[in-house]
Write a protein that holds these residues in place. Structure first.
Motif, PDB file in Angstrom:
ATOM      1  N   ALA A  99      79.817 -29.356   2.085  1.00  0.00           N
ATOM      2  CA  ALA A  99      79.224 -29.576   3.400  1.00  0.00           C
ATOM      3  C   ALA A  99      79.522 -28.388   4.298  1.00  0.00           C
ATOM      4  N   GLU A 100      78.657 -28.205   5.261  1.00  0.00           N
ATOM      5  CA  GLU A 100      78.826 -27.146   6.254  1.00  0.00           C
ATOM      6  C   GLU A 100      80.128 -27.374   7.009  1.00  0.00           C
ATOM      7  N   PHE A 101      81.153 -26.615   6.724  1.00  0.00           N
ATOM      8  CA  PHE A 101      82.421 -27.018   7.321  1.00  0.00           C
ATOM      9  C   PHE A 101      83.107 -25.941   8.131  1.00  0.00           C
ATOM     10  N   VAL A 102      82.337 -25.020   8.627  1.00  0.00           N
ATOM     11  CA  VAL A 102      82.984 -24.044   9.491  1.00  0.00           C
ATOM     12  C   VAL A 102      82.705 -24.400  10.940  1.00  0.00           C
ATOM     13  N   SER A 103      83.742 -24.490  11.716  1.00  0.00           N
ATOM     14  CA  SER A 103      83.530 -24.695  13.138  1.00  0.00           C
ATOM     15  C   SER A 103      83.177 -23.351  13.750  1.00  0.00           C
ATOM     16  N   THR A 104      81.998 -23.267  14.331  1.00  0.00           N
ATOM     17  CA  THR A 104      81.556 -21.963  14.811  1.00  0.00           C
ATOM     18  C   THR A 104      82.334 -21.491  16.029  1.00  0.00           C
ATOM     19  N   LYS A 105      83.113 -22.381  16.596  1.00  0.00           N
ATOM     20  CA  LYS A 105      83.863 -21.963  17.776  1.00  0.00           C
ATOM     21  C   LYS A 105      85.151 -21.250  17.415  1.00  0.00           C
ATOM     22  N   VAL A 106      85.549 -21.406  16.173  1.00  0.00           N
ATOM     23  CA  VAL A 106      86.762 -20.716  15.752  1.00  0.00           C
ATOM     24  C   VAL A 106      86.399 -19.245  15.529  1.00  0.00           C
ATOM     25  N   ASP A 107      87.382 -18.394  15.537  1.00  0.00           N
ATOM     26  CA  ASP A 107      87.242 -16.979  15.201  1.00  0.00           C
ATOM     27  C   ASP A 107      86.218 -16.800  14.067  1.00  0.00           C
ATOM     28  N   SER A 108      85.225 -15.960  14.291  1.00  0.00           N
ATOM     29  CA  SER A 108      84.159 -15.879  13.312  1.00  0.00           C
ATOM     30  C   SER A 108      84.545 -15.100  12.066  1.00  0.00           C
ATOM     31  N   LYS A 109      85.743 -14.520  12.055  1.00  0.00           N
ATOM     32  CA  LYS A 109      86.152 -13.799  10.874  1.00  0.00           C
ATOM     33  C   LYS A 109      86.781 -14.795   9.900  1.00  0.00           C
ATOM     34  N   PHE A 110      86.042 -15.172   8.905  1.00  0.00           N
ATOM     35  CA  PHE A 110      86.596 -16.128   7.966  1.00  0.00           C
ATOM     36  C   PHE A 110      86.245 -15.694   6.550  1.00  0.00           C
ATOM     37  N   PHE A 111      86.983 -16.189   5.596  1.00  0.00           N
ATOM     38  CA  PHE A 111      86.758 -15.847   4.196  1.00  0.00           C
ATOM     39  C   PHE A 111      86.605 -17.124   3.395  1.00  0.00           C
ATOM     40  N   CYS A 112      85.631 -17.118   2.512  1.00  0.00           N
ATOM     41  CA  CYS A 112      85.379 -18.300   1.684  1.00  0.00           C
ATOM     42  C   CYS A 112      85.776 -18.023   0.247  1.00  0.00           C
ATOM     43  N   SER A 113      86.370 -19.018  -0.365  1.00  0.00           N
ATOM     44  CA  SER A 113      86.669 -18.900  -1.794  1.00  0.00           C
ATOM     45  C   SER A 113      86.412 -20.236  -2.442  1.00  0.00           C
ATOM     46  N   TYR A 114      86.202 -20.221  -3.725  1.00  0.00           N
ATOM     47  CA  TYR A 114      86.221 -21.489  -4.444  1.00  0.00           C
ATOM     48  C   TYR A 114      86.954 -21.304  -5.753  1.00  0.00           C
ATOM     49  N   MET A 115      87.402 -22.428  -6.282  1.00  0.00           N
ATOM     50  CA  MET A 115      88.166 -22.402  -7.521  1.00  0.00           C
ATOM     51  C   MET A 115      87.789 -23.651  -8.305  1.00  0.00           C
ATOM     52  N   ASP A 116      87.543 -23.481  -9.578  1.00  0.00           N
ATOM     53  CA  ASP A 116      87.298 -24.643 -10.428  1.00  0.00           C
ATOM     54  C   ASP A 116      88.572 -24.999 -11.153  1.00  0.00           C
ATOM     55  N   LEU A 117      89.005 -26.256 -11.005  1.00  0.00           N
ATOM     56  CA  LEU A 117      90.172 -26.730 -11.741  1.00  0.00           C
ATOM     57  C   LEU A 117      89.666 -27.831 -12.626  1.00  0.00           C
ATOM     58  N   ALA A 118      89.476 -27.535 -13.877  1.00  0.00           N
ATOM     59  CA  ALA A 118      88.851 -28.561 -14.698  1.00  0.00           C
ATOM     60  C   ALA A 118      89.109 -28.283 -16.162  1.00  0.00           C
ATOM     61  N   VAL A 119      88.824 -29.285 -16.944  1.00  0.00           N
ATOM     62  CA  VAL A 119      88.710 -29.073 -18.382  1.00  0.00           C
ATOM     63  C   VAL A 119      87.216 -29.115 -18.682  1.00  0.00           C
ATOM     64  N   SER A 120      86.788 -28.306 -19.621  1.00  0.00           N
ATOM     65  CA  SER A 120      85.346 -28.162 -19.772  1.00  0.00           C
ATOM     66  C   SER A 120      84.916 -27.945 -21.215  1.00  0.00           C
ATOM     67  N   LYS A 121      83.614 -28.108 -21.419  1.00  0.00           N
ATOM     68  CA  LYS A 121      83.008 -27.844 -22.730  1.00  0.00           C
ATOM     69  C   LYS A 121      81.725 -27.073 -22.506  1.00  0.00           C
ATOM     70  N   LYS A 122      81.367 -26.214 -23.454  1.00  0.00           N
ATOM     71  CA  LYS A 122      80.084 -25.528 -23.369  1.00  0.00           C
ATOM     72  C   LYS A 122      79.068 -26.305 -24.202  1.00  0.00           C
ATOM     73  N   VAL A 123      77.859 -26.390 -23.684  1.00  0.00           N
ATOM     74  CA  VAL A 123      76.796 -27.110 -24.395  1.00  0.00           C
ATOM     75  C   VAL A 123      75.553 -26.229 -24.425  1.00  0.00           C
ATOM     76  N   LYS A 124      74.927 -26.121 -25.585  1.00  0.00           N
ATOM     77  CA  LYS A 124      73.729 -25.290 -25.688  1.00  0.00           C
ATOM     78  C   LYS A 124      72.517 -26.044 -25.148  1.00  0.00           C
ATOM     79  N   ASN A 125      71.604 -25.317 -24.566  1.00  0.00           N
ATOM     80  CA  ASN A 125      70.381 -25.929 -24.058  1.00  0.00           C
ATOM     81  C   ASN A 125      69.436 -26.229 -25.214  1.00  0.00           C
ATOM     82  N   GLN A 126      68.819 -27.411 -25.183  1.00  0.00           N
ATOM     83  CA  GLN A 126      67.854 -27.747 -26.220  1.00  0.00           C
ATOM     84  C   GLN A 126      66.444 -27.290 -25.843  1.00  0.00           C
TER      85      GLN A 126
END
Lengths: 296, 332
Positions: A68-95
């Motif tokens: 969701a849009e979660f930056v408050s525009t009133k805060v200092d506009s200098k911000f940095f975004c990151s994301y991280m995936d924490l998961a267990v996963s499998k690869k699946v081929k497309n049919q």
């Protein structure tokens, strides 16, 4: 074969008359080209732990991942975004052989998005530094977590994180994440009927390039970029197709430009049927301006 | 992010609880506590707190150009998930600061407008679970509305009287409140096919005190905890309701947009910019530069990676820039 891996929202649905469309990719191609019809098998290969890689990204990209849009525009506009995936996963081929998607990653776990304010450039490089800096006066963080797959058990395992959600992203948060992640891994291994969700796809760039150039022959993505850009420059200078091709053939510097892609640009994309006609009318000029000035 | 997607002829299934913490009000007087739909959704303990309410929250996209009929909430809807036990597979858990405009879309009625609203900051805590399928409706403005069946809750918090530096998260609001500068207001929304199952929250809401403090933070955590318990322990037996899960407005594919995006990437790399530069353009120049809103960030990623720059913060070396600038100038 050139490929690129992109994280996506898990939403796969029916749109534009096609089923199994990966919605996150709708800017890349028409629906029928971004279908994914493989499913992870509940037996067979085990889950792998995803590397805990922090990916620096943009607000736009986070929105396209369903955060969701979660930056408050009133805060200092200098911000940095990151994301991280924490998961267990499998690869699946497309049919679906027609699709730009070659394979997909399905997982159970979390996708974490963090926005950091008032942090200096070195700090934003990784979550640990951000977490530590969060304790330093002046640095602030806001974070969102989207659970991926797994069902209600995941909410139960994530309780320590849920009760922690209202504060800064700190070193303790990182430790809690690590703890929850280990629990999830156990859960996934012991529970074969947990349903994983789509997390990311791998795209075949050359297949995409061939489509974008409307070509019958193979096209390398780089060749697409420079050939269309050449055609764009010539159109900007009001050359007709005939004039553009003449320029192309006259100079050995342009040997890496594909003639068929230049032709396709004029005839199909700009819609000019006659080879001698110059792109002068206003509507064409406006479109050409959008393309040539992008990034300036 | 969510709204109930369709009312249909069934009673709507949302309960809302709120408490105002306007300065000076020491009483724990409930404000704007409402249940939408049939009064029988109240249990006796909470009956005095619940009033039926017509709600705009539940509107389906009425001006949708070619929206398929969003499935009515009800067991006779062919898309309605089978159960109990219901297979909830897509949990969401978040707590975040949110912009005023995004908050306005979430329909926390008691938090909108009123005292100090132009200087207010908003936060949302939410925990929810959904079934796998997503139903897509296309709105008149071409955005895609994603509807899913699910259960969950969302707590909205409005705080004002704060310096803008202090508002990244609720912990900071609590700290500011200790210094007596913060005032807050809260509302809880619950959605499910059977809201009676969440009635335990009425007791918890009484714990929310007027002055926002570290204590309040603990009590919010307490409410979150109770609601999370209901979802995680009993969730499989609670029927869902169709909610507007999200709105997705991609720059739909056109051949022009591919050229624009690839052109942007080549220009940008030639100038030595990382892929993250796109954020700055989108934030600051979207109004002035017409091409900005045509850009597809994923296509930009494809171009950047193909040209050798996989990380979002990689920049070309001087030698690489020279070559990229040469490519950019072919035909110039």
């Amino acid at each position: 074969m050139g490929t690129v891996s992109i994280p996506v929202m898990s939403h796969v649905g029916e749109i534009g008359g096609s089923k199994d469309v990966v919605l996150s990719l709708l800017e890349l191609a028409p629906p029928e080209k971004i279908r994914f019809t493989g499913r992870p098998s509940s037996n067979g290969s085990p889950y792998q732990k995803i590397d805990l890689k922090v990916v620096n990204t943009s607000v736009q990209a986070l929105a396209s991942l369903g955060f969701a849009e979660f930056v408050s525009t009133k805060v200092d506009s200098k911000f940095f975004c990151s994301y991280m995936d924490l998961a267990v996963s499998k690869k699946v081929k497309n049919q679906d052989a027609d699709s730009f998607i070659t394979e997909a990653v399905f997982g159970i776990g979390f996708r974490l998005a963090i926005i950091a304010f008032n942090m200096n450039a070195e700090v934003k490089a990784n979550f640990s530094a951000m977490a530590a800096a969060g304790k330093i006066k002046g640095g602030m963080t806001s974070y969102q977590m989207v659970a991926i797959g797994g069902g209600l058990d995941v909410i139960t395992k994530a309780r320590p994180l849920i009760t922690n959600l209202s504060g800064d992203f700190t070193v303790e948060t990182l430790e809690t994440i690590g703890f929850v992640e280990a629990q999830l891994a156990e859960l996934a291994i012991s529970n074969a009927d947990l349903i994983p969700q789509l997390m990311g796809v791998t795209l075949d760039l050359d297949k995409m390039a061939k489509f974008y150039a409307n070509s019958k022959d193979p096209v390398a993505y780089k060749s697409l970029i420079v050939s269309q850009h050449f055609a764009l420059w010539r159109a900007f200078h009001k050359n007709s197709l005939e004039e553009a091709l003449s320029v192309l053939k006259s100079n050995p510097d342009f040997s890496e430009i594909r003639q068929d892609i230049v032709q396709d640009y004029y005839t199909r994309i700009l819609g000019i049927a006659e080879a001698k006609k110059r792109p002068e009318e206003k509507k064409l000029r406006d479109r050409i301006d959008l393309m040539i000035y992008a990034g300036t | 992010m969510w709204e109930i997607a369709s009312l249909g002829s069934d009673p709507s299934k949302v309960m809302k609880f709120g408490r105002s913490n306007a300065a000076g009000n020491a009483d724990l007087t409930p404000v704007a506590i409402a249940a939408v739909g049939s009064g029988s959704s109240a249990n006796s303990a909470g009956a005095d707190l619940l009033q039926p309410l017509m709600s705009g929250l539940l509107a389906a996209p009425s001006n949708a150009a070619d929206a398929p009929a969003v499935a009515p909430v009800g067991q006779d809807d062919p898309n309605f998930p089978k159960g109990p036990p219901y297979k909830y597979t897509s949990p969401t858990i978040s707590s975040y600061a949110i912009s005023a405009s995004a908050m306005a879309k979430l329909d926390f009625g008691s938090l909108g407008g009123g005292e100090g609203s132009s200087e207010a900051f908003f936060f949302v805590c939410e925990v929810a679970a959904f079934t796998d399928d997503v139903y897509i409706a296309r709105a008149a403005d071409e955005s895609l509305l994603l509807n899913k069946y699910g259960i969950g809750f969302r707590i909205g918090i409005k705080a004002w009287g704060l310096e803008s530096k202090m508002t990244a998260n609720l912990g900071m609001v609590a700290a500011a409140a200790e210094l007596n500068v913060a005032q807050t207001q809260m509302e809880v929304q619950v959605f499910a096919g059977d809201v009676k199952r969440f009635s335990a929250v009425t007791d918890a809401v009484k714990l929310l005190t007027t002055k926002f403090s570290a204590e309040t933070l603990k009590n919010i955590a307490g409410v979150v905890s109770i609601l999370t318990d209901v979802v995680s322990k009993d969730g499989a037996t609670i029927p869902p309701v169709l909610v507007k899960y999200g709105e997705f407005k991609p720059n739909l594919y056109t051949p022009d947009r591919i050229v624009i995006s690839n052109s942007y990437a080549l220009e940008s790399l030639g100038r030595g910019n990382s892929r993250q530069n796109l954020d700055a353009w989108l934030a600051h120049d979207a109004g002035r530069k017409k091409w900005v809103k045509e850009i597809g960030p994923q296509i930009v990623q494809c171009a950047y990676e193909n040209l050798g720059f996989a990380n979002s913060n990689s920049v070309p070396t001087d030698a690489e820039r020279t070559e990229l600038w040469r490519l950019r100038n072919l035909g110039a």
